[in-house]
Enzyme design. Structure first.
Site, mmCIF file in Angstrom:
data_model
loop_
_atom_site.group_PDB
_atom_site.id
_atom_site.type_symbol
_atom_site.label_atom_id
_atom_site.label_comp_id
_atom_site.label_asym_id
_atom_site.label_seq_id
_atom_site.Cartn_x
_atom_site.Cartn_y
_atom_site.Cartn_z
ATOM 1 N N CYS A 105 0.907 -1.145 0.130
ATOM 2 C CA CYS A 105 -0.102 0.107 -0.037
ATOM 3 C C CYS A 105 0.949 1.019 0.055
ATOM 4 O O CYS A 105 1.422 1.350 1.115
ATOM 5 C CB CYS A 105 -0.877 0.119 1.163
ATOM 6 N N CYS A 108 -0.370 4.106 2.581
ATOM 7 C CA CYS A 108 -0.420 3.639 3.948
ATOM 8 C C CYS A 108 0.007 2.369 4.408
ATOM 9 O O CYS A 108 1.190 2.045 4.230
ATOM 10 C CB CYS A 108 -1.535 4.358 4.730
ATOM 11 N N SER A 109 -1.047 1.463 4.760
ATOM 12 C CA SER A 109 -0.819 0.201 4.961
ATOM 13 C C SER A 109 -1.936 -0.765 5.089
ATOM 14 O O SER A 109 -2.047 -1.771 5.690
ATOM 15 C CB SER A 109 -0.341 0.227 6.548
ATOM 16 N N CYS A 110 -2.705 -0.429 3.855
ATOM 17 C CA CYS A 110 -4.082 -1.171 3.550
ATOM 18 C C CYS A 110 -3.423 -2.926 3.224
ATOM 19 O O CYS A 110 -2.621 -2.864 2.742
ATOM 20 C CB CYS A 110 -4.682 -0.699 2.306
HETATM 21 FE FE FE Z 1 -3.233 1.669 2.941
#
Ligand code: FE
Length: 203
Positions: A105, A108-110
């Site tokens: 991602c 961010c951190s999906c």
């Molecule tokens: Fe994300």
């Protein structure tokens, strides 16, 4: 993996922030302490890559299930009783002899929580998020010790809050006689992110 394993903040900072946020949500009546505890328990003990591994093992052994998984991962996972937060729209990409897939991602951190649990720290780190897109072959080799032959194309999939990708790794050689449960034991978290292979069977 040393360089990318560095957390964004110290564990103490993260813990303090989480505690403050939790206290605020409880005070505002958005959440209850019991709900917070239950959520933490679920993602610490119940939801993790062992669930994704079950899905992969089923896909390796059941071509019709695999077709359904590649067509609609969220629906196929639900067949195995696997669903939940951050997994509403999942897409599984298949590794083949000519294509290797990795997920990220960049924003961010999906991450597909229902099948992989919570993301590892390096997945959230800016270094991984920027470099895997620009130089995937190098990142896989240098940071993860995973060499992809030059003849294999690498595709990097950028997850978002709407779509979360994960990888169906290739089935290791020498596993023809193995059952679904034994196969699932070979499916690593990293292989479903695309930064490592599924494990070889014990000989
Ligand atoms: Fe994300």
């Amino acid at each position: 993996m040393a360089a990318t394993d560095t957390p964004l903040h110290t564990q103490e900072e993260i813990t303090a922030r989480v505690k403050a946020l939790e206290a605020l949500l409880i005070e505002k009546g958005v959440m209850t302490t019991a709900a917070v505890d239950r959520l933490a328990e679920i993602y610490e003990n119940e939801v993790g890559p062992q669930l994704g591994a079950k899905v992969v093992a089923r896909a390796w052994t059941d071509p019709e299930f695999k077709a359904r998984l590649l067509a609609d991962a969220t629906a196929a996972c639900r067949e195995l009783g696997i669903s939940g937060l951050q997994g509403e729209d999942m897409i599984v990409v298949e590794d083949t002899e000519t294509v290797h897939n990795a997920i990220v991602c960049t924003l961010c951190s999906c991450y597909p929580w229902p099948v992989l649990g919570l993301p590892p720290n390096w997945y959230k780190a800016p270094a991984y998020r920027a470099r895997i897109v620009r130089e995937p072959r190098k990142v896989l080799a240098e940071d993860f010790g995973y060499t992809i032959p030059d003849t294999v194309e690498i595709r990097v999939w950028d997850s978002s809050s709407e779509l979360r990708y994960w990888v169906l790794p290739t089935r290791p050689e020498g596993t023809e006689g193995l059952g679904e449960e034994e196969l699932a034991a070979l499916v690593t978290r990293d292989s479903m992110i695309g930064v490592g292979p599924a494990a070889a069977p014990a000989s």
